[in-house]
Every structure is written in C-alpha cells, then in structure tokens.
Design an enzyme around this catalytic site. Structure first.
Site, mmCIF file in Angstrom:
data_model
loop_
_atom_site.group_PDB
_atom_site.id
_atom_site.type_symbol
_atom_site.label_atom_id
_atom_site.label_comp_id
_atom_site.label_asym_id
_atom_site.label_seq_id
_atom_site.Cartn_x
_atom_site.Cartn_y
_atom_site.Cartn_z
ATOM 1 N N GLY A 3 40.400 -17.891 -101.918
ATOM 2 C CA GLY A 3 39.494 -18.901 -102.092
ATOM 3 C C GLY A 3 40.071 -20.140 -102.936
ATOM 4 C CB VAL B 102 35.841 -21.132 -108.695
ATOM 5 C CG1 VAL B 102 36.062 -19.986 -109.395
ATOM 6 C CG2 VAL B 102 34.375 -21.684 -108.919
ATOM 7 C CG ASN C 264 28.413 -15.488 -100.181
ATOM 8 O OD1 ASN C 264 29.205 -16.057 -99.255
ATOM 9 N ND2 ASN C 264 27.966 -16.020 -101.134
ATOM 10 C CG HIS D 102 26.219 -14.326 -112.900
ATOM 11 N ND1 HIS D 102 26.266 -14.726 -114.216
ATOM 12 C CD2 HIS D 102 26.694 -14.942 -112.046
ATOM 13 C CE1 HIS D 102 26.915 -16.063 -113.961
ATOM 14 N NE2 HIS D 102 27.082 -16.085 -112.863
#
Length: 340
Positions: free
Chosen positions: A38, A42, A124, A204
């Site tokens: 990716g 990020v 995802n 999270h």
C-alpha cells in the site's frame, strides 16, 4: 509494571552508497528486506521512515502503476541529503518481496459516503486475503504487521488465510493509541512526550481500554499529577483520536503517527528488543479471553509476538476489556459470514 516506549524514531548515519542503473540508491548487501504493501499516505510514509533507518532494504507495493515506483525513487533521492543509503524498490507485483522478513500491510479502502460497514468489511477483507496469500507464498518465514482497518478483523482474516503461527501476525493499534494518549498527557503537563508511558488495550476503536493506572510520567503515576476529570477527558480524546484527525483533515486520515508506530514495531522485531507493546494478537486464554483478536500487552522480539504479558486489572478494567473483545468477536463473525 512492564516498561515500554511506544514512540520515537532515531536517525541512523549511513556508511556510503552507490547508484544503480535503475536510479535507486543501493544499500549494503545482506540487509533484512521489509515490504510495505500500500503506497498511500500511511504506506508511503512507512517506507520513508524505514529508509531513514538505513538498516533495511525496502520494497513498496501498490496496484496503481507508477505510484510505488515514483515514491520509491523519491525516497531514494532523499538519501544523499538525509544521510542514508537504503535500497528502495517500488513495484506493482510481489516477486520483489521474496525473502522479506517483515511486511507492513496498509492496503485497503477507506469508508466512503454511502458505503455500509459490511461493504467496507468485505472489500478490505478480500484485499487483505489476497495480499497475505501473495506475501506468504514468497516469504514463508515472514512476520506480518497489519495496519488496515477495521484492524482487529483484518488480523483475524490474516490468521485464517496465512497458515502462519499466531506469533507472526500482529495488529498495529495499541502503539498508536498509546502514543496519542502520551501526547495528550505530555501537552497537558508540558513535559516531553517520551517521558510519558501509557498502555491502551482492547479493540482499535470506540471500545479501546486506556489504562490510566499503568500510565506514568518520569515514573510517577499520572493520577498524582492530573485531577480525575482531566484524565477522563484525555481518555475520551484518546478514544476519539482518529476521528478528531479525520474531522480536521476533511479528506483523509492520520498517517504520520500510524507509520511511526508501525516502524517502531519493525524495529522491536529486528533488534530483538523484547519490549512490551500493546498489539492486536490472537488471545488463547490470556485475560480470560480465548480465540479472539484483541489489543493486549505483548513482548515483541525477533520471533514476533513472543508473549502476552498479563497485567493485574481491576474488575472494571477486566469488564471493559471483555466487552471490547466481545465487540471484536461480533465483527469477526460478520467477516466470516460475508467471506463464506
């Protein structure tokens, strides 16, 4: 209490470099290979931070033609200025990742307007399933660090499809959440961030479980330095940390702190630091939790997640962690149904 430091990237000096025909700066032979999947904000920043360590070869993978190649070349060309000789390769395939010791997986779609939670989960989960399969087939000894959201569910998917032992699949969440809490406390008390230690457990997201009892400033319990109402406000801001940044950016999400957190985990692995970091791993009875991925204190070293460290929790903290794990379990059940 186990001590740990969830922040801070220290620069490393380089020791000479050579220019390859491809235009990339070539690093020393025999360096560990780290793959970043990716090449968005990020992933690109993670590759940059790894390159600045001057200790690894870095492979940046993305499906968009030209993007990983361009970012890899840009990072390489910063080497002479910043003092590193890291070899950085950008690619749209996975052959260049062969022999990677660690991979940081950041690929995935953000939730778009009108997209349901189930649609995000399905999209995802399929991306992570494909990425993990490609990586493991070329690097069977690899350790995977998951960053893609929803984080805990994506670790669950990686565990199912990889065939790797649970110690080699780790979710990056608690290091980031703890870093946010440390920052807020440092700002409140006007002290350097590295002097604050904190621990955040659980999933999270909204159900994360910050532990003020295990939060210290230069060794002193934070409860001695801040009134309860200020500490409660910091805990709430920590839970909302990601959403706060999204609200400010409007069209994006955090990437500086997430990338720093991922690289901190890579360093703990490769330097065999045995540091206790809050990470999302599969629990097998620890804290009374079984067969569920959730954030807990983990000793990180060359073997990956080498040991879950059990802190003494109050009844209230244990109940909150159990509730967080239940929310993750429900999410994973949805993933399993959608992927069936």
């Amino acid at each position: 209490m186990s001590r740990f430091n969830a922040g801070g990237i220290q620069p490393h000096a380089c020791s000479g470099f050579g220019i390859q025909e491809s235009g990339l700066i070539g690093g020393d032979m025999g360096r560990p290979k780290i793959t970043v999947v990716g090449a968005g904000n990020v992933g690109g920043t993670t590759a940059q931070r790894l390159a600045e360590k001057d200790a690894y070869d870095v492979v940046l993978v993305d499906i968009i033609e030209g993007v990983p190649q361009g970012k890899a070349l840009d990072i390489s060309q910063a080497g002479p200025v910043c003092g590193y000789s890291t070899r950085v390769v950008g690619t749209n395939g996975y052959d260049e990742t062969a022999g990677s010791s660690v991979a940081v997986i950041t690929s995935g779609m953000p939730r778009k307007p009108g997209m349901s939670r189930d649609e995000l989960l399905t999209t995802n989960a399929r991306i992570v399933k494909s990425v993990v399969t490609e990586l493991v087939s070329r690097s069977p000894g690899i350790i995977l660090i998951l960053v893609t959201n929803p984080l805990d569910a994506m670790v669950h998917v990686a565990l199912q499809v990889s065939g790797l032992p649970k110690s080699r699949i780790i979710g990056m969440a608690g290091v980031l959440d703890s870093a946010r809490m440390r920052t807020f406390i440092a700002t409140e008390l006007k002290v350097p961030g590295p002097e604050v230690e904190a621990m955040v457990l659980g999933g999270h997201g909204d159900t994360m479980v910050p532990l003020p009892r295990y939060t210290t400033v230069k060794g002193r319990p934070v409860s001695e330095l801040l009134p309860k109402e200020r500490l409660d406000a910091i805990v709430k801001r920590t839970r909302d940390g990601g959403a706060e940044i999204v609200g400010l950016l409007k069209t994006g999400s955090a990437f500086y702190a997430p990338s720093a957190s991922a690289v901190d985990m890579v360093e703990a692995i490769h330097r065999d630091q045995k540091r206790v970091l809050p990470c999302a791993v599969l629990c097998d009875g620890e804290y009374g939790l079984k067969n569920v991925v959730v954030g807990v204190p983990v000793k990180i070293g060359r073997g990956g997640a080498e040991q879950v460290v059990e802190y003494e929790l109050t009844a209230e903290e244990r109940s909150a962690l159990s509730a967080s794990a239940a929310a993750v379990r429900e999410l994973c059940t949805v993933v399993d149904r959608l992927m069936a």
